[in-house]
Design a protein around this motif. Sequence first.
Motif, PDB file in Angstrom:
ATOM      1  N   ASP A 178      33.292  47.356  76.246  1.00 32.50           N
ATOM      2  CA  ASP A 178      33.506  48.051  77.511  1.00 32.50           C
ATOM      3  C   ASP A 178      34.486  47.269  78.392  1.00 32.50           C
ATOM      4  O   ASP A 178      35.398  47.845  78.994  1.00 32.50           O
ATOM      5  CB  ASP A 178      32.148  48.237  78.218  1.00 32.50           C
ATOM      6  N   MET A 179      34.313  45.942  78.451  1.00 30.92           N
ATOM      7  CA  MET A 179      35.238  45.122  79.251  1.00 30.92           C
ATOM      8  C   MET A 179      36.648  45.180  78.661  1.00 30.92           C
ATOM      9  O   MET A 179      37.639  45.267  79.392  1.00 30.92           O
ATOM     10  CB  MET A 179      34.729  43.679  79.332  1.00 30.92           C
ATOM     11  N   ALA A 180      36.750  45.149  77.328  1.00 27.19           N
ATOM     12  CA  ALA A 180      38.067  45.257  76.672  1.00 27.19           C
ATOM     13  C   ALA A 180      38.728  46.575  77.050  1.00 27.19           C
ATOM     14  O   ALA A 180      39.932  46.633  77.336  1.00 27.19           O
ATOM     15  CB  ALA A 180      37.907  45.154  75.152  1.00 27.19           C
ATOM     16  N   LYS A 181      37.948  47.647  77.070  1.00 30.82           N
ATOM     17  CA  LYS A 181      38.504  48.953  77.412  1.00 30.82           C
ATOM     18  C   LYS A 181      39.015  48.968  78.858  1.00 30.82           C
ATOM     19  O   LYS A 181      40.057  49.556  79.152  1.00 30.82           O
ATOM     20  CB  LYS A 181      37.452  50.047  77.206  1.00 30.82           C
ATOM     21  N   GLN A 182      38.281  48.310  79.748  1.00 34.41           N
ATOM     22  CA  GLN A 182      38.735  48.245  81.136  1.00 34.41           C
ATOM     23  C   GLN A 182      40.073  47.509  81.246  1.00 34.41           C
ATOM     24  O   GLN A 182      40.936  47.877  82.043  1.00 34.41           O
ATOM     25  CB  GLN A 182      37.676  47.558  82.005  1.00 34.41           C
ATOM     26  N   VAL A 183      40.243  46.456  80.429  1.00 34.27           N
ATOM     27  CA  VAL A 183      41.498  45.685  80.459  1.00 34.27           C
ATOM     28  C   VAL A 183      42.674  46.548  79.997  1.00 34.27           C
ATOM     29  O   VAL A 183      43.710  46.603  80.655  1.00 34.27           O
ATOM     30  CB  VAL A 183      41.378  44.410  79.590  1.00 34.27           C
ATOM     31  N   VAL A 184      42.533  47.252  78.866  1.00 35.15           N
ATOM     32  CA  VAL A 184      43.664  48.057  78.379  1.00 35.15           C
ATOM     33  C   VAL A 184      43.870  49.308  79.231  1.00 35.15           C
ATOM     34  O   VAL A 184      45.009  49.713  79.471  1.00 35.15           O
ATOM     35  CB  VAL A 184      43.534  48.435  76.878  1.00 35.15           C
ATOM     36  N   GLN A 187      46.274  48.989  81.977  1.00 41.66           N
ATOM     37  CA  GLN A 187      47.693  48.932  81.600  1.00 41.66           C
ATOM     38  C   GLN A 187      48.137  50.200  80.875  1.00 41.66           C
ATOM     39  O   GLN A 187      49.201  50.208  80.238  1.00 41.66           O
ATOM     40  CB  GLN A 187      47.960  47.720  80.691  1.00 41.66           C
ATOM     41  N   VAL A 189      47.185  51.263  78.147  1.00 40.32           N
ATOM     42  CA  VAL A 189      47.285  50.978  76.708  1.00 40.32           C
ATOM     43  C   VAL A 189      46.078  51.610  76.027  1.00 40.32           C
ATOM     44  O   VAL A 189      44.978  51.617  76.576  1.00 40.32           O
ATOM     45  CB  VAL A 189      47.344  49.451  76.462  1.00 40.32           C
ATOM     46  N   PHE A 191      42.897  52.221  73.995  1.00 38.16           N
ATOM     47  CA  PHE A 191      41.764  51.425  73.494  1.00 38.16           C
ATOM     48  C   PHE A 191      41.612  51.570  71.979  1.00 38.16           C
ATOM     49  O   PHE A 191      41.133  50.655  71.301  1.00 38.16           O
ATOM     50  CB  PHE A 191      40.484  51.872  74.218  1.00 38.16           C
ATOM     51  N   LEU A 233      43.430  38.020  84.868  1.00 42.09           N
ATOM     52  CA  LEU A 233      42.250  38.749  85.341  1.00 42.09           C
ATOM     53  C   LEU A 233      42.112  38.611  86.852  1.00 42.09           C
ATOM     54  O   LEU A 233      41.870  39.583  87.570  1.00 42.09           O
ATOM     55  CB  LEU A 233      40.993  38.258  84.614  1.00 42.09           C
TER      56      LEU A 233
END
Lengths: 259, 259
Positions: A178-184, A187, A189, A191, A233
């Motif tokens: 979930d955190m990875a998805k928030q990062v992309v 941008q 990008v 998921f 971040l």
Amino acid sequence: MRISFIGSGRVATHLAHVLSISHEIVQIYSQQIEHAQILAQKVQAQAVNQYQQIDQNIDLMIIAVSDQAIAKVIEQLSIYLKDTLIVHTSGSTSLELLTQYHPKSGVFYPLQTFSLERDIDWSNTPLFIEAIEVDDLRRLTDLANSLSNHVYLYSSEQRLSLHLAAVFACNFSNYCYDMAKQVVDAQQVDFGLLYPLILETANKATQSDPKRVQTGPAVRKDLNILDMHQQMLSGSGRDDLKQVYALLSQGIIQRHESE
Amino acid sequence: MRISFIGSGRVATHLAHVLSISHEIVQIYSQQIEHAQILAQKVQAQAVNQYQQIDQNIDLMIIAVSDQAIAKVIEQLSIYLKDTLIVHTSGSTSLELLTQYHPKSGVFYPLQTFSLERDIDWSNTPLFIEAIEVDDLRRLTDLANSLSNHVYLYSSEQRLSLHLAAVFACNFSNYCYDMAKQVVDAQQVDFGLLYPLILETANKATQSDPKRVQTGPAVRKDLNILDMHQQMLSGSGRDDLKQVYALLSQGIIQRHESE
């Protein structure tokens, strides 16, 4: 067997569904009658929302509610079900919580993550059984064996440590996704680009010791990258993710320090 | 193409291996000649450990070393390789780091987790390409297309955010597995019992939004269980794991607060 359920959430829904194939589901109890009705309709059972309405002519009552609600439920049930076997389905609630109200109690804990929209592969789901009386243990074991090829008699302590481990392996790894998805997402990008990585990482963990196959900047002690990621971040106003990044990276570094 | 590598680690090993099927691997450079020799032997290349030994008659030089070593490598390479296309394979190093020393530079970044003992499914591994000159971009794209069905032209900024996301989705989820294993190991409980859960959680994340399928005591706001788990970790002398448990649970609760 004639089986009833207290609860109509994810665990109750999946369990009632698979048990309805070879058994009769008699009643579904929920405080909210509409919730009980949705599940009851699916498994051809009666929906109830009053303890007085509970049919006493059953072989097994399954409590599938949140952990904090179990005590209140068993207190009520013990009034209306004198000699019926009652089990809960929780990983982190001891058998004693039931037996102090109702001696004829047990545990029927499936170690799996349940979502309403996904089918469960029951035959590969580990089931953990506990009961005080040998007869009850035998009946629960038979029931469990009819669902799964992986049935275990575990004490409350062992089940508890499994559940705690499951929070790390399942709930926290999902939160990492979930955190990875928030990062992309931030941008624009996709998921989906991370899917091969997510699947390979999980597969690897089931074939090798996860400690031995740890990768990434923390285990390489690549301090420049660790710094840069945390600045990124911070810079995008995600100090919450930066804190997680810092703590987990530090944990990985310490875990591999002696190497 | 005639291709050489700087580096003999996991990325270099997997990439040299797959490229050796259709291309000639000329040299493997490593500061430690024994490391270079192991990989060179596998791909029928020459092992070298001096920049002066580098064969200039190549079409592509691939730098596959740790991020912090790239600057020193390109500084040296720019002396010996005047007109050769040079790429790095890093997610978090900008193209500019190369071009300030050597204009004819690019990026060839595979988004995957590499372990020496596991084969890579290259056709499903996303590859991210970057270069300044159109000709170089075309050659790198052709090379990438020969390996993977998922080739993307991404800027350094996009690649960087992907790599940061990959740390969460892959490195941190693997560390969650590692922490789970430490919890069950301490109770002599078999880590293998968690495999179905690990695989189902990963599969689910590739088919649904991970936020929507989050499960566990934190998203249920089951404070009794959250408390009990943290006491268990404390009680067994694992305040480090307790800290992780607290921070991630708090993150999950906040993430779902508005629901």
